[in-house]
Design an enzyme around this catalytic site. Structure first.
Site, mmCIF file in Angstrom:
data_model
loop_
_atom_site.group_PDB
_atom_site.id
_atom_site.type_symbol
_atom_site.label_atom_id
_atom_site.label_comp_id
_atom_site.label_asym_id
_atom_site.label_seq_id
_atom_site.Cartn_x
_atom_site.Cartn_y
_atom_site.Cartn_z
ATOM 1 C CE LYS A 30 -3.912 2.363 0.695
ATOM 2 N NZ LYS A 30 -3.375 3.699 0.357
ATOM 3 C CB SER A 97 8.740 4.248 19.635
ATOM 4 O OG SER A 97 9.521 3.619 20.643
ATOM 5 C CG PHE A 99 9.161 -2.933 15.420
ATOM 6 C CD1 PHE A 99 8.347 -3.950 15.876
ATOM 7 C CD2 PHE A 99 8.579 -1.719 15.099
ATOM 8 C CE1 PHE A 99 6.974 -3.772 15.993
ATOM 9 C CE2 PHE A 99 7.207 -1.524 15.206
ATOM 10 C CZ PHE A 99 6.407 -2.555 15.663
ATOM 11 C CG HIS A 132 16.478 9.395 13.364
ATOM 12 N ND1 HIS A 132 16.393 9.692 14.708
ATOM 13 C CD2 HIS A 132 16.174 8.074 13.253
ATOM 14 C CE1 HIS A 132 16.056 8.601 15.375
ATOM 15 N NE2 HIS A 132 15.912 7.608 14.520
ATOM 16 C CG HIS A 133 16.753 8.957 7.723
ATOM 17 N ND1 HIS A 133 15.523 9.407 7.293
ATOM 18 C CD2 HIS A 133 16.493 7.866 8.490
ATOM 19 C CE1 HIS A 133 14.570 8.625 7.752
ATOM 20 N NE2 HIS A 133 15.133 7.679 8.496
ATOM 21 C CE LYS A 136 12.392 9.588 13.582
ATOM 22 N NZ LYS A 136 11.395 8.609 13.140
ATOM 23 C CB THR A 143 13.538 5.709 19.362
ATOM 24 O OG1 THR A 143 13.036 4.810 18.372
ATOM 25 C CG2 THR A 143 14.510 4.969 20.265
#
Length: 240
Positions: A30, A97, A99, A132-133, A136, A143
């Site tokens: 999707k 938040s 895995f 982060h990249h 994001k 997290t």
């Protein structure tokens, strides 16, 4: 196991590869350009989409009786509504938040350290940093918020605020979270306990998206046949 992927960006593609390697079948990919056709045939859905559509994705799954794993962050103001829907539909829902196995162990380490340091709150001030990249969308990361909440629940801190520790006028009971966006950084989270004479730091550094994707697939495998609202603590048997 038949899996519906809700969100087919970089994470969705890594999840797809790992799921196929583990013998599963993808029945729906999707994105914003197609419908939910195929969802009803899925044994489980994995949502790594964007905050603006996450609640719609999760709601659609629960209304169709499809267990759903969500790793999308930035929508948690609607979390209680989703929980209520899951319970009313006797469905299965798991939000994380993060895995990654390593991050979930890091959550436990963070909680344990917070309990230890609560006795020394007059000496050490907590702050956090997440990197982060640049793609994001939410800031600070889910997290980082989970880490902050783990400290708040086990100390005298009452909340968190985003900013740079040197520049932010935070209250004494607020944790400052500095969020940085740097190209090609999967995710780095640091927690600092700073005093006048030293500091203590714990850090988790992700090398790639593989750990997040594998954790999501493991959660999808684990939730089969279950009813209720869960977290990665349940999947990894980390609850006391």
């Amino acid at each position: 196991m038949k899996i519906a992927l809700l969100g087919y960006g970089k994470m969705g593609k890594v999840i797809e590869r790992i799921a196929l390697e583990r013998g599963h079948e993808i029945v729906l990919r999707k994105s914003s350009s197609n419908s939910f056709d195929g969802l009803s045939s899925a044994d489980v859905a994995i949502d790594f989409s964007v905050p603006s559509v996450a609640v719609e994705n999760i709601t659609t799954c629960l209304n169709q009786g499809v267990p759903v794993i969500s790793g999308t962050t930035g929508w948690l103001e609607k979390y209680n509504d989703v929980v209520a829907l899951c319970q009313s539909q006797n469905g299965a829902f798991l939000y994380g938040s993060n895995f990654s196995l390593g991050v979930n162990l890091f959550f436990e380490l963070n909680t344990y350290l917070a309990k230890l340091m609560a006795r020394f709150s007059s000496v050490y001030k907590v702050s956090m940093e997440e990197i982060h990249h640049t793609q994001k969308l939410d800031s600070p990361s889910g997290t980082a918020i989970s880490l902050a909440n783990g400290i708040i629940e086990n100390s005298a801190y009452a909340g968190w605020i985003e900013g740079k520790p040197a520049d932010t006028k935070a209250a004494s009971d607020e944790i400052v979270i500095e969020a940085k966006r740097i190209e090609n950084v999967p995710g780095t989270h640091s927690v600092f306990y700073q005093s006048d004479v030293d500091y203590i730091e714990i850090k988790h550094v992700a090398h790639n998206r593989e750990g997040f994707a594998l954790g999501a697939v493991l959660a999808a495998e684990w939730i089969q046949g279950k009813k209720g609202v869960f977290s990665m603590k349940d999947v990894l048997n980390l609850k006391a």
